[in-house]
Design a protein around this motif. Structure first.
Motif, short mmCIF file in Angstrom:
data_model
loop_
_atom_site.label_atom_id
_atom_site.label_comp_id
_atom_site.label_asym_id
_atom_site.label_seq_id
_atom_site.Cartn_x
_atom_site.Cartn_y
_atom_site.Cartn_z
N LYS A 63 0.79 -1.11 0.00
CA LYS A 63 0.04 -0.14 0.08
C LYS A 63 0.98 1.13 0.08
CE LYS A 63 -3.78 -1.81 2.57
NZ LYS A 63 -4.11 -2.19 3.89
N GLN A 64 2.16 1.36 0.21
CA GLN A 64 2.80 2.50 0.54
C GLN A 64 3.84 2.85 -0.18
OE1 GLN A 64 3.81 1.78 4.74
NE2 GLN A 64 1.49 2.22 5.64
N MET A 65 4.04 2.26 -1.13
CA MET A 65 5.47 2.58 -1.96
C MET A 65 4.92 3.59 -3.07
SD MET A 65 7.80 -0.62 -2.16
CE MET A 65 6.87 -1.77 -3.76
N TYR A 66 6.16 4.53 -3.16
CA TYR A 66 6.07 5.52 -4.22
C TYR A 66 6.74 4.88 -5.38
CZ TYR A 66 4.63 9.43 -1.56
OH TYR A 66 3.93 10.39 -0.90
N GLY A 105 19.11 9.06 6.27
CA GLY A 105 18.66 9.71 5.05
C GLY A 105 16.84 9.77 4.84
N PRO A 106 16.55 10.37 3.99
CA PRO A 106 15.23 10.41 3.79
C PRO A 106 14.51 9.04 3.28
CG PRO A 106 16.20 11.62 2.04
CD PRO A 106 17.39 11.13 2.98
N PHE A 107 13.47 8.81 3.59
CA PHE A 107 12.82 7.44 3.27
C PHE A 107 11.30 7.89 2.92
CE2 PHE A 107 16.30 6.05 5.35
CZ PHE A 107 16.63 4.80 4.77
N PHE A 108 10.48 7.15 2.07
CA PHE A 108 9.27 7.59 1.47
C PHE A 108 8.16 6.55 1.85
CE2 PHE A 108 13.03 9.18 -0.60
CZ PHE A 108 12.58 10.79 -0.52
N ARG A 109 6.98 6.68 2.29
CA ARG A 109 5.97 5.88 2.38
C ARG A 109 4.67 6.62 2.05
NH1 ARG A 109 7.55 2.03 7.53
NH2 ARG A 109 9.72 1.50 6.78
N TYR A 110 3.76 6.04 1.15
CA TYR A 110 2.54 6.78 1.01
C TYR A 110 1.59 6.24 2.14
CZ TYR A 110 -1.06 8.79 -1.63
OH TYR A 110 -2.23 9.72 -1.83
N GLU A 111 1.77 7.25 3.17
CA GLU A 111 0.71 6.86 4.45
C GLU A 111 -0.27 7.97 4.51
OE1 GLU A 111 2.14 4.42 7.72
OE2 GLU A 111 4.26 5.34 7.40
N ARG A 112 -1.19 7.85 5.49
CA ARG A 112 -2.04 9.07 5.87
C ARG A 112 -1.36 9.88 6.96
NH1 ARG A 112 -5.99 9.24 9.17
NH2 ARG A 112 -5.78 7.06 9.69
N PRO A 113 -1.14 10.90 6.44
CA PRO A 113 -0.07 12.05 7.32
C PRO A 113 -0.64 12.23 8.65
CG PRO A 113 -0.32 12.68 5.09
CD PRO A 113 -1.38 11.85 5.26
N GLN A 114 0.05 12.34 9.51
CA GLN A 114 -0.47 12.76 10.86
C GLN A 114 0.99 13.03 11.92
OE1 GLN A 114 -2.26 8.63 11.90
NE2 GLN A 114 -1.41 9.43 14.05
N ALA A 115 0.83 13.69 12.74
CA ALA A 115 2.05 13.94 13.52
C ALA A 115 2.85 12.64 13.80
CB ALA A 115 1.65 14.60 15.19
N ARG A 117 4.04 10.81 11.44
CA ARG A 117 3.60 9.75 10.46
C ARG A 117 3.75 10.84 9.26
NH1 ARG A 117 -0.86 5.66 10.75
NH2 ARG A 117 -2.08 7.16 9.66
N ARG A 118 4.90 10.80 8.53
CA ARG A 118 5.25 11.80 7.15
C ARG A 118 5.27 10.70 6.07
NH1 ARG A 118 2.76 15.25 8.79
NH2 ARG A 118 3.74 16.60 7.59
N ARG A 119 5.04 11.37 4.79
CA ARG A 119 5.54 10.44 3.56
C ARG A 119 6.71 10.70 3.28
NH1 ARG A 119 -0.29 12.11 0.30
NH2 ARG A 119 -1.55 10.52 1.75
N GLN A 120 7.42 11.79 3.60
CA GLN A 120 9.05 11.85 3.57
C GLN A 120 9.35 11.64 4.88
OE1 GLN A 120 10.98 14.23 0.77
NE2 GLN A 120 12.90 14.40 2.11
N PHE A 121 10.38 10.89 5.39
CA PHE A 121 10.87 10.91 6.85
C PHE A 121 12.11 10.54 6.90
CE2 PHE A 121 10.59 6.22 7.48
CZ PHE A 121 9.70 5.97 6.25
N TRP A 122 12.71 10.66 7.98
CA TRP A 122 14.08 10.44 8.09
C TRP A 122 14.48 9.44 8.98
CZ3 TRP A 122 17.48 14.11 5.60
CH2 TRP A 122 18.92 13.88 5.80
N GLN A 123 15.28 8.52 8.70
CA GLN A 123 15.55 7.31 9.39
C GLN A 123 17.20 7.27 9.55
OE1 GLN A 123 14.50 3.40 7.83
NE2 GLN A 123 12.74 3.66 8.95
#
Ligand code: HAM
Length: 402
Positions: A63-66, A105-115, A117-123
């Motif tokens: 469900k979450q891949m760009y 670095g940055p990672f990407f998941r197509y999720e419903r954003p909220q505090a 939980r981001r679509r681009q986030f840093w791990q």
């Protein structure tokens, strides 16, 4: 202007960005301390790498891949996680034997954003490859634990579980599936849909996990090797004085895990998004992507969530701001000298009034303001609670020892 950052992405600017800088700097220090050199990898990879590596029953892949076709008609995906890419890079490198790598670095998941939980986030994360040893698990878990504590997050729980391996998991999954089928009527539609495909995931369903406290537990179904491994991981953590809770419902969301699974949970954060990091062992991943058998263990931590949990703004990015009554070239010269001595210094290049320069210094929350009056080589140093007149050569020493 009508352009906004894309949904679920953030612009990180000062002063918040200073907390990011400090946290990422701390990551470099701690990951080096445990012997993990930097590994810097592509931000996009062949889609199939994630389908085979992370697993096509995981939510991340389904469900979450760009994913998009590039101009050469190849299906590529913005990396949703780091482990599959690191294992690919290790296999490609031709290296034999144990190998360590740390990433950020940055990672990407197509999720419903909220505090949190981001679509681009840093791990940030590490992978320790080609080692089956439980001592590697303990080292990895310890690094994550110590790093998270060093960021200043005090309320962190470590959750630990073992989900078995290819030898013992099939029988456990069968037992769990039987149990879930009997309870079908009480479960949400999402959970019912998972019973056949991936029953383990039902255990950490937000809607249903509370009803499943008497479900069969993987730790009661481990084969001898997995049980021995789990005992060794636990006694290693005990020896280091790291407290943890065994959580039989911790199954993690990615398909590649075997044996050890763990999570760091910030108890102070809103319960929906309070996992600041997680990881585990993935002894079958390398083979799943077509490589030779390469056991490994690692974790990743979500920097967005750690910064959110820290809550307090950190210090300014400056040690001092130079205010010049005789023009910006004098300020540049003094700043250059002090920067050469290792201080973080800024000044106004545009020849604005002294009043405006003071305003800039305060806006940037510079802990010291250095006022240059004429060309006598003396500096009027002003801090919140002190004011001294120093020769330029004395300023750096004074600020550092303050
Ligand atoms: P993960 O649990 O999917 O594991 O992600 C690790 C951490 O990344 C999460 O605990 C969370 O803090 C952060 N994170 C994940 N998704 C988001 C999001 N949408 N927004 C903000 N933060 C997020 C992995 O990614 C594995 N590769 C970890 C690993 C390494 N296992 C073995 N080695």
């Amino acid at each position: 202007m009508s352009f906004q950052p894309p949904k679920g992405t953030d612009d990180v600017l000062a002063p918040e960005s200073q907390a990011w800088r400090e946290t990422l700097r701390l990551w470099d220090v701690w990951s080096e301390r445990y012997g993990y050199p930097l590994v810097s990898l592509p931000i996009f990879e062949a889609t199939e790498l994630f389908e085979r590596g992370v697993g096509d029953t995981s939510e991340v892949v389904t469900k979450q891949m760009y994913t998009f076709m590039d101009q050469g008609e190849r299906s590529v995906t913005l990396r949703p996680e780091g482990t599959a890419g690191v294992v690919r890079a290790y296999l490609n490198s031709g290296h034999q034997g144990t190998w360590k790598g740390a990433y950020s670095g940055p990672f990407f998941r197509y999720e419903r954003p909220q505090a949190g939980r981001r679509r681009q986030f840093w791990q940030v994360g590490v992978e320790y490859l080609d080692t089956p040893s439980p001592v590697a698990d303990v080292e990895v878990i310890e690094l994550g634990y110590r790093f998270v504590s060093a960021t200043g997050l005090s309320e962190v729980d470590l959750l630990l579980n073992s989900i078995g391996d290819a030898v013992c998991r099939p029988a456990y999954v069968d037992a769990l599936r039987d149990y879930l089928r009997k309870r079908k009527g009480e479960l949400s539609a999402d959970s019912v849909a998972l019973i056949d495909r991936n029953p383990l995931r039902v255990l950490d369903s937000k809607a249903d996990s509370a009803k499943l406290s008497d479900a069969p537990r993987s730790i009661d179904h481990l084969c001898d090797e997995c049980a021995e491994h789990f005992t060794a991981v636990r006694s290693g953590l005990d020896a280091l004085g790291i407290t943890y809770t065994v959580d039989p419902s911790l199954v993690r969301g990615l398909d590649y895990y075997t044996r050890t699974a763990f999570e760091y949970v910030a108890t102070g954060l809103d319960t929906a998004q309070n996992a600041v990091g997680g990881g585990g062992r993935y002894d079958g991943l390398a083979e799943a992507i077509g490589g030779r058998a390469t056991p490994g263990v690692g974790f990743a931590l979500g920097i967005d969530r750690i910064i959110l949990a820290l809550g307090v703004p950190k210090e300014t990015h400056l040690d001092a701001y130079v205010v010049s009554e005789s023009g910006p070239m004098d300020a540049l010269w003094v700043a250059s000298k002090l920067r050469g001595e290792g201080l973080r210094v800024d000044f106004d290049t545009d020849g604005r009034s002294v009043k405006a320069q003071f305003r800039a210094a305060r806006r940037l929350e510079a802990p010291a303001i250095l006022v240059l009056r004429g060309g006598d080589g003396m500096v009027d140093v002003q801090t919140e609670d002190e004011r001294v007149e120093l020769a330029l050569e004395e300023v750096a020493g004074w600020l550092i020892n303050r």
